[in-house]
Design a protein around this motif. Structure first.
Motif, mmCIF file in Angstrom:
data_model
loop_
_atom_site.group_PDB
_atom_site.id
_atom_site.type_symbol
_atom_site.label_atom_id
_atom_site.label_comp_id
_atom_site.label_asym_id
_atom_site.label_seq_id
_atom_site.Cartn_x
_atom_site.Cartn_y
_atom_site.Cartn_z
ATOM 1 N N ALA A 69 0.849 -1.188 0.000
ATOM 2 C CA ALA A 69 0.000 0.000 0.000
ATOM 3 C C ALA A 69 0.886 1.241 0.000
ATOM 4 C CB ALA A 69 -0.909 0.021 1.234
ATOM 5 N N GLY A 70 2.070 1.097 0.586
ATOM 6 C CA GLY A 70 3.030 2.185 0.571
ATOM 7 C C GLY A 70 3.973 2.126 -0.609
ATOM 8 N N THR A 107 -0.968 7.299 2.879
ATOM 9 C CA THR A 107 -0.255 6.027 2.892
ATOM 10 C C THR A 107 0.346 5.770 4.268
ATOM 11 O OG1 THR A 107 0.284 6.169 0.545
ATOM 12 C CG2 THR A 107 1.639 4.705 1.874
ATOM 13 N N LEU A 153 -3.096 5.445 -3.401
ATOM 14 C CA LEU A 153 -2.324 5.664 -2.186
ATOM 15 C C LEU A 153 -0.940 6.241 -2.483
ATOM 16 C CD1 LEU A 153 -3.252 2.447 -0.197
ATOM 17 C CD2 LEU A 153 -4.287 4.712 -0.090
#
Length: 363
Positions: A46-47, A276, A269
């Motif tokens: 997600a990051g 994030t 994101l």
């Protein structure tokens, strides 16, 4: 079943799965795919390439050093690049979780247990779901207060975690399967509350109206946008779904995790570093791993090693089980199907169809 009576389980017998017999469950579940992706993709990817910026959240990840307790009496490690990962979805029955039970219960349970096998080549994955009420032989384990507990037979799998902790669960799974586990991950359902709020809510398609007086959850049928508090109630409710057994709650958890992953993938994101960070911060606070993976750097490296795993090639198989002849509220591994399943995983070969049949689910 002892009786065909539909009733909510009392606090004292909450682990007795009322109304299970006669209900068919899908032979190929997607829980493993979702849990694995939530842990390895949501928490890390997600990051994206920005995870290294957030060293400050390293301390969120809780570590359990299970190596010493496991000792040397373990299955041999197969000399391939394949990986075997034990994933537990835990319900701490504390804090936010306890509030849903009127704070009348304590302790912890491993409500979801998956042995995730990623074969050599790392382009696909198989997750074996172990039913929580499976009777197993627990090996000798270290007690939480010190000392050892002798091996015991006909122990409910779900109780091992609460009584003896993660290392004993790993030992029990390795003993019953003969599969060497490379890593351990655990995520607390209550940790999803802040995560959902950080995302901005999750839309879940509710099949039937839910009205749970214990949690206050009141949802109409159809698509519903849930905030963190509602999401936690949704994955924990059992009284407002079906016959009040754990089967309805497990279905809700599968549906919610699918919706959560869909929402994360939908949002940009990478275009919002601040968001994030907020999501990664919330997710890692709910995460516990073995000591080897307990840092963003280690998790990031591990996640990148699995980048080739295509979600379309991921499958979850329930451990073949049959109802126990002495206690119809419990199940036992169904042989020879269970042995065939574990052998295929150990040898990194295709799982035969005969190893996917489970009398307890009508398969």
């Amino acid at each position: 079943m002892t009786q065909d009576v539909r009733r909510p389980a009392a606090h004292g017998d909450r682990d007795l799965p009322a109304g299970r017999r006669g209900r068919k469950a899908p032979r190929k579940r997607r829980t493993g795919r979702i849990v694995l992706l939530v842990l390895l993709v949501l928490v890390l990817a997600a990051g994206g390439g920005l995870y290294w910026m957030y060293a400050s959240i390293d301390g969120n990840i809780k570590a359990v050093d299970i190596t010493k307790e496991l000792g040397d009496d373990r299955p041999a490690k197969v000399p391939t690049t394949g990986q075997n990962l034990l994933v537990l979805g835990s319900d701490s029955r504390a804090g936010a979780n306890a509030a849903l039970d009127g704070a009348a219960v304590s302790g912890a349970r491993s409500d979801t247990a998956l042995v995730v096998h990623i074969p050599e080549g790392r382009t696909r994955a198989v997750a074996v779901s172990i039913p929580r009420d499976t009777l197993v032989t627990r090996p000798e384990c270290t007690r939480k207060g010190g000392g050892t507990a002798p091996s015991a037979q006909r122990v409910m799998f779900n109780s091992v975690y609460s009584q003896y902790g993660p290392a004993c669960v790993v030992k029990t799974v390795e003993k019953m399967s003969g599969v060497r586990l490379d890593h351990y991950m655990e995520i607390d359902f209550a940790g999803f509350k802040d995560l959902v709020d950080a995302i901005g809510g999750v839309t879940v398609d509710v099949e039937r109206p839910i009205k749970d007086t214990h949690s206050g959850l009141d949802l109409a049928a159809g698509p519903q946008r849930l905030d963190g508090t509602q999401s936690l109630a949704f994955v924990r409710t059992r009284y407002g779904v079906g016959d009040g057994s754990d089967l309805g709650r497990i279905g809700n958890q599968q549906k919610f995790l699918t919706a959560l992953l869909t929402e994360v993938k939908r949002q940009d994101l990478l275009g919002s570093p601040a968001k994030t960070y907020e999501i990664a911060d919330s997710a890692t606070k709910a995460l516990t791993t073995d000591a080897e993976l307990a840092s963003l750097t280690a998790l990031g490296d591990y996640a990148r090693s699995l980048n080739g795993v295509d979600p379309a090639n991921m499958e979850t198989i329930m451990l073949p089980v049959a109802y126990d002849k002495k206690d119809p509220n419990r199940v036992v591994a169904h042989e020879p199907a269970a042995k065939q399943l574990w052998t295929a995983i150990r040898e990194d070969t295709d799982i035969p169809e005969s190893a996917k049949k489970s009398p307890a689910t009508g398969g």
